[in-house]
Enzyme design. Structure first.
Site, short mmCIF file in Angstrom:
data_model
loop_
_atom_site.label_atom_id
_atom_site.label_comp_id
_atom_site.label_asym_id
_atom_site.label_seq_id
_atom_site.Cartn_x
_atom_site.Cartn_y
_atom_site.Cartn_z
N GLU A 299 -51.25 -32.92 22.85
CA GLU A 299 -51.88 -33.91 23.72
C GLU A 299 -50.90 -34.92 24.29
OE1 GLU A 299 -56.02 -34.57 21.28
OE2 GLU A 299 -54.27 -35.72 20.72
N PRO A 300 -50.04 -34.53 25.18
CA PRO A 300 -49.13 -35.53 25.78
C PRO A 300 -49.89 -36.43 26.77
CG PRO A 300 -48.85 -33.41 26.86
CD PRO A 300 -49.82 -33.19 25.73
N GLY A 301 -49.63 -37.71 26.69
CA GLY A 301 -50.16 -38.64 27.69
C GLY A 301 -48.98 -39.24 28.43
N ARG A 302 -48.28 -40.14 27.71
CA ARG A 302 -47.11 -40.82 28.25
C ARG A 302 -46.13 -39.87 28.96
NH1 ARG A 302 -45.10 -45.37 25.92
NH2 ARG A 302 -46.35 -44.93 24.08
N ARG A 339 -46.67 -54.10 28.57
CA ARG A 339 -45.90 -53.43 27.51
C ARG A 339 -44.70 -54.25 27.00
NH1 ARG A 339 -43.53 -49.18 28.08
NH2 ARG A 339 -43.86 -48.37 25.98
N TYR A 343 -45.22 -54.83 23.17
CA TYR A 343 -44.41 -53.94 22.30
C TYR A 343 -42.91 -54.22 22.40
CZ TYR A 343 -48.58 -50.94 23.14
OH TYR A 343 -49.83 -50.42 23.28
N CYS A 370 -48.96 -67.34 33.38
CA CYS A 370 -48.67 -68.58 32.66
C CYS A 370 -48.48 -68.34 31.18
CB CYS A 370 -49.77 -69.59 32.93
SG CYS A 370 -49.76 -70.04 34.67
N GLU A 371 -47.46 -67.58 30.85
CA GLU A 371 -47.09 -67.26 29.47
C GLU A 371 -45.57 -67.14 29.43
OE1 GLU A 371 -49.27 -66.37 26.80
OE2 GLU A 371 -50.97 -66.86 28.10
N TYR A 399 -49.49 -46.31 30.64
CA TYR A 399 -49.91 -47.50 29.89
C TYR A 399 -49.52 -48.82 30.56
CZ TYR A 399 -50.58 -43.96 26.29
OH TYR A 399 -50.98 -42.83 25.62
C1 LIG Z 1 -52.91 -41.84 22.90
C2 LIG Z 1 -53.18 -40.53 22.27
C3 LIG Z 1 -52.43 -39.42 22.64
C4 LIG Z 1 -51.30 -39.47 23.63
O1 LIG Z 1 -50.22 -40.20 23.19
P1 LIG Z 1 -48.92 -40.27 24.12
O2 LIG Z 1 -47.96 -41.07 23.40
O3 LIG Z 1 -49.33 -40.91 25.39
O4 LIG Z 1 -48.46 -38.87 24.32
C5 LIG Z 1 -52.76 -38.21 22.06
N1 LIG Z 1 -53.77 -38.10 21.18
C6 LIG Z 1 -54.51 -39.17 20.81
C7 LIG Z 1 -55.61 -38.98 19.85
C8 LIG Z 1 -54.24 -40.41 21.34
O5 LIG Z 1 -54.97 -41.46 20.97
#
Ligand SMILES: *Cc1c(COP(=O)(O)O)cnc(C)c1O
Length: 441
Positions: A299-302, A339, A343, A370-371, A399
């Site tokens: 499950e890649p997002g980033r 971010r 982070y 204003c931070e 993100y």
């Molecule tokens: C956020 C998330 C991801 C993706 O994470 P990335 O760092 O964006 O790849 C995959 N699985 C689950 C359950 C998540 O909450």
């Protein structure tokens, strides 16, 4: 022909270059022309990079493990135009709220390729997911097991589910983005025995069909070893659960978290290395514990969208404190990218016009909120700037806008998608009317 520096080529979109005027282009469009047409702050997404990353993942994992598929984690950037590209590339997608599901629906995303995650899905969200025909729902708590069994029963559906377990593995990333350790709100802990109880309950629930297990360690993960460590532990657990409760492991999903390069000095392993590590761990674990090799999902997002996105700002005031610091204020900041504040994330900053000109000076680029914690990048070396200059930050595609807020009653930025020298708006800039629209006097 001028070129991006070698490290910038790794972090800017794949279509980025420098034109004859010495200006950075993305998808064949000069950054300043996009800023003129759409205003700043502006987020530019490069379609070629999104497709490139989808294919790198699909091919990388198929080469290492034939029965695999890639599920884009839409919380990294949820947008219907993007979801259409993701669907077109054959990927699956996950959502974590009813709102993200609405975006998937708006793109007509194939329901059977959706997975609904999240640690506290409510009754309405679960009903909406079932009504759309969502392929998988990943259950995160005992409360959800009971609730989904009930909602599915009311609808006369037997819902396919995965159980999210927590393997107590620390992937050595930021504390706020660590999710698979014992002290986490996410998932059923294997260590405490909660996961075994969850398997027993879910297997006994008449309206749930358990397809397998899921875990997600956190993000961004620059090391490979936490994946294989966690995979081995979870597969061992799966074998025990097969004996105890006849748990099938038809599907196995070790999550996302693959890192990207935000600054040239810290580049992640290639996708193929993650694919190799994960595939070898799954195969050898199945062999060791006598399991059949499951369908593998990651499950890649980033890592699908970060490199595709570039944020563009305009410089306003510049404050020089002799022998201390030079503050360069831009027209965005924590409202469109929280971010750095949240982070301590690092970004590369470039002036799109003559990015490598000298003389340079060390500056701190701050936002307009204003931070004092509102900054984009600390102590970065840039050509000596003046008010009106543009600045851009690559790897801003994940993100940032999804976490954008209207803090200080600012309007959230416009987003354009570029390809083949054309730009199309995929989200218009908010207006003052939008800000007032939900308030009642
Ligand atoms: C956020 C998330 C991801 C993706 O994470 P990335 O760092 O964006 O790849 C995959 N699985 C689950 C359950 C998540 O909450």
């Amino acid at each position: 022909m001028p070129q991006l520096s070698e490290t910038d080529q790794e972090i800017f979109p794949v279509s980025a270059g420098i034109d004859d005027d010495g200006e950075i282009t993305i998808g064949g469009c000069a950054v300043s022309e996009l800023a003129d047409e759409f205003g700043t702050p502006l987020y530019i997404y490069d379609e070629d990079t999104i497709r490139h990353m989808c294919r790198l993942f699909t091919r990388g994992f198929k080469d290492a493990y034939e029965r695999s598929h890639i599920e884009y984690s839409s919380k990294a950037f949820a947008n219907p135009a993007l979801a259409k590209i993701i669907a077109d590339e054959g990927l699956h997608m996950d959502v974590v709220t009813g709102g993200e599901l609405v975006f998937a629906k708006a793109a007509n995303f194939p329901a059977e390729r959706l997975n609904f995650h999240g640690n506290n899905k409510d009754r309405e969200e679960l009903a909406e997911a079932i009504d759309y025909g969502t392929g998988r729902i990943t259950l995160d708590s005992f409360h959800e097991i009971g609730l989904l069994n009930e909602v599915a029963g009311e609808k006369g559906v037997r819902q396919k589910v995965l159980l999210r377990v927590s393997p107590s593995v620390d992937p050595h990333t930021h504390l706020l983005t660590t999710t698979g350790v014992l002290d986490s709100k996410f998932g059923f802990s294997i260590e405490t025995g909660a996961a075994a109880d969850a398997v027993e309950q879910a297997m006994a629930a008449p309206n749930l069909e358990v397809m397998g297990l899921h875990f997600h360690l956190g993000s961004p993960i620059f090391e490979l070893e936490p994946y294989s460590q966690a995979i081995d532990y979870v597969l061992k657990f799966a074998a025990e659960m097969r004996e105890a409760h006849a748990l099938p492991l038809t599907e196995f999903n070790p999550g996302g978290g693959f890192a990207v390069g935000y600054v040239g000095e810290e580049l992640p392993p290639p996708i193929s290395a993650y694919a190799e590590e994960i595939s070898v761990a799954v195969r050898s674990g199945c062999d060791r514990y006598g399991l059949e090799e499951p369908l593998l999902t990651v499950e890649p997002g980033r890592s699908i969208v970060a490199r595709a996105g570039v944020a563009v700002y305009q410089v306003g005031g510049i404050k020089r404190i002799p022998n201390v610091r030079v503050y360069v204020s831009v027209d965005g900041g924590m409202g469109d990218n929280i971010r750095p504040a949240l982070y301590s994330s690092e970004y590369t900053v470039r002036r799109p016009q003559q990015p490598y000109a000298s003389p340079t000076e060390k500056v701190t680029v701050v936002g307009k909120y204003c931070e004092s914690g509102d900054y984009i990048a600390k102590d970065v070396e840039l050509p000596v700037l003046k008010s009106g200059d543009l600045l851009c930050t690559p790897t801003s595609g994940a993100y940032s806008v999804p976490m954008a807020s209207n803090y200080n009653m600012t309007t959230r930025p416009a987003i354009v998608m570029v390809k083949d020298s054309t730009a199309r708006l995929i989200r218009r800039r908010e207006t003052y009317e939008d800000l007032l629209a939900t308030s009642l006097v």
